[in-house]
Design an enzyme around this catalytic site. Structure first.
Site, PDB file in Angstrom:
ATOM      1  N   PHE A  37      55.596 -16.843   6.523  1.00 41.28           N
ATOM      2  CA  PHE A  37      55.828 -16.049   7.726  1.00 41.28           C
ATOM      3  C   PHE A  37      55.114 -16.572   8.970  1.00 41.28           C
ATOM      4  O   PHE A  37      55.727 -16.724  10.034  1.00 41.28           O
ATOM      5  CB  PHE A  37      55.436 -14.585   7.488  1.00 41.28           C
ATOM      6  N   ASN A  38      53.790 -16.808   8.914  1.00 40.57           N
ATOM      7  CA  ASN A  38      53.054 -17.181  10.120  1.00 40.57           C
ATOM      8  C   ASN A  38      53.580 -18.478  10.736  1.00 40.57           C
ATOM      9  O   ASN A  38      53.663 -18.609  11.958  1.00 40.57           O
ATOM     10  CB  ASN A  38      51.557 -17.322   9.825  1.00 40.57           C
ATOM     11  N   ASP A  41      45.657  -8.361   8.028  1.00 39.71           N
ATOM     12  CA  ASP A  41      44.783  -8.767   9.147  1.00 39.71           C
ATOM     13  C   ASP A  41      43.689  -7.734   9.368  1.00 39.71           C
ATOM     14  O   ASP A  41      42.534  -8.085   9.640  1.00 39.71           O
ATOM     15  CB  ASP A  41      45.585  -8.886  10.444  1.00 39.71           C
ATOM     16  N   THR A  90      44.993 -15.825  11.767  1.00 43.63           N
ATOM     17  CA  THR A  90      45.678 -15.090  10.702  1.00 43.63           C
ATOM     18  C   THR A  90      47.038 -14.554  11.146  1.00 43.63           C
ATOM     19  O   THR A  90      47.658 -13.773  10.422  1.00 43.63           O
ATOM     20  CB  THR A  90      44.813 -13.915  10.185  1.00 43.63           C
ATOM     21  N   ASN A 143      53.218  -9.821  13.193  1.00 47.87           N
ATOM     22  CA  ASN A 143      53.652  -8.749  12.294  1.00 47.87           C
ATOM     23  C   ASN A 143      54.401  -7.663  13.056  1.00 47.87           C
ATOM     24  O   ASN A 143      55.380  -7.111  12.554  1.00 47.87           O
ATOM     25  CB  ASN A 143      52.453  -8.150  11.563  1.00 47.87           C
ATOM     26  N   HIS A 155      46.909 -11.448   2.163  1.00 52.79           N
ATOM     27  CA  HIS A 155      46.911 -12.868   2.543  1.00 52.79           C
ATOM     28  C   HIS A 155      45.750 -13.242   3.458  1.00 52.79           C
ATOM     29  O   HIS A 155      45.016 -14.194   3.193  1.00 52.79           O
ATOM     30  CB  HIS A 155      48.236 -13.211   3.231  1.00 52.79           C
ATOM     31  N   ASP A 156      45.582 -12.494   4.543  1.00 57.75           N
ATOM     32  CA  ASP A 156      44.638 -12.908   5.587  1.00 57.75           C
ATOM     33  C   ASP A 156      43.179 -12.787   5.158  1.00 57.75           C
ATOM     34  O   ASP A 156      42.317 -13.492   5.684  1.00 57.75           O
ATOM     35  CB  ASP A 156      44.872 -12.091   6.855  1.00 57.75           C
ATOM     36  N   ASP A 167      47.097 -10.764  14.184  1.00 56.81           N
ATOM     37  CA  ASP A 167      48.253  -9.925  14.522  1.00 56.81           C
ATOM     38  C   ASP A 167      48.327  -8.699  13.615  1.00 56.81           C
ATOM     39  O   ASP A 167      49.290  -8.525  12.885  1.00 56.81           O
ATOM     40  CB  ASP A 167      49.559 -10.746  14.455  1.00 56.81           C
TER      41      ASP A 167
END
Length: 304
Positions: A165-166, A14, A124, A38, A233-234, A9
């Site tokens: 979040f995810n 990402d 992700t 996102n 993060h991703d 996303d």
């Protein structure tokens, strides 16, 4: 070479993960699918196409648009972090390729079933596409090597004190994924908040090459940063795929909360007391942050 599908996303982190994945010779990106997360799915699809087009791979790597909203929970984006477009900070040029006419789920099913070897699914974004895929085509589970998923936390969340979040975006999809029986690697905030892209790394990549400049400009626009660096993060999913030796993992059973103030929390059975000793995930607990930065710089340097 590891065959992967990236379900994503974009989103700045990402975009960085996708950039590394499509340029690393050890990974064969068979398909990119997009999901609302996102930002809305129309924007995440455009952003995925921008990254793929930037590297001249618009005719090589197909993109399919996926879920426009979570399964049940109202959609809540992260534009406050990634900007209104999802990838603020850099102006991409050139006419974009078109996404597939297939939906993400249809494309994932076709690619997975046609593969002569198991495929690794790198997730992700929110896991809505994954849940829909398993619900409609449960036979794909036997064709997947594993899922490497960015999301979750055993400590402090970033949407609530409990939720990352995810998972928070679509907790019902996360629950379906973790109950699927497919091997899962959980790459959560426990490692991604430690492996910051440092100011020194950002300064180096800015002048490496056009890709470094692009990534630098995106990353410094990320709202999830402080004086110590930026949490990408991703990107940690790709780091794990290529260098698991730099992460500490533990096999645990992960349950997902889907209601109440703990909605989206990833709860680990840390004593092995509630699932007869069974586990459903390899959970990443620690990471070599220096190795992560060295690796990220080396990956960007190789980009054309």
């Amino acid at each position: 070479m590891t065959k992967i599908i990236m379900d994503t996303d974009p989103g700045i982190d990402d975009a960085a993960a996708l950039s590394v994945a499509i340029n690393n010779p050890e990974l064969d990106v068979e398909l990119v699918t997009t999901v609302a997360g996102n930002v809305t799915v129309d924007k995440t699809t455009i952003n995925a196409l921008k990254i793929i087009n930037f590297f001249g791979k618009g005719t090589e790597i197909p993109v399919a648009a996926g879920a426009v909203q979570p399964l049940i929970k109202p959609f809540e984006d992260a534009a406050r972090i990634h900007g209104e477009s999802g990838m603020s900070g850099y102006d991409f040029h050139g006419e974009l390729p078109k996404p597939l006419k297939e939906t993400a789920v249809q494309a994932m099913y076709r690619v997975i079933m046609a593969s002569d070897e198991p495929i690794t699914l790198v997730a992700t974004g929110s896991y809505t596409n994954v849940a829909l895929l398993f619900a409609e085509y449960p036979e794909v589970k036997d064709k997947l090597e594993r899922i490497v998923a960015m999301g979750g936390t055993l400590g402090c969340g970033n949407m609530t004190s409990a939720a990352e979040f995810n998972v928070f975006t679509d907790p019902h999809a996360a629950k379906m994924m973790y109950q699927s029986g497919v091997p899962i690697v959980m790459v959560g905030l426990d490692v991604t908040k430690k492996a910051l892209v440092t100011p020194e790394t950002l300064a180096e990549i800015e002048t490496m090459n056009p890709a470094g400049k692009m990534l630098h400009d995106l990353i410094i626009s990320d709202g999830d940063r402080n004086e110590h660096g930026v949490a990408m993060h991703d990107v940690n999913t790709i780091f794990y795929l290529l260098h698991p030796e730099f992460m500490t993992t533990k096999k645990l059973w992960i349950d997902i909360q889907t209601e109440g103030p703990a909605n989206g929390e990833t709860v680990a059975d840390i004593r092995g007391a509630y699932h007869d000793g069974q586990t459903n995930a390899d959970v990443c607990l620690d990471i070599d942050a220096e190795a992560f930065n060295d690796w990220f710089k080396a990956e960007v340097k190789k980009m054309k």
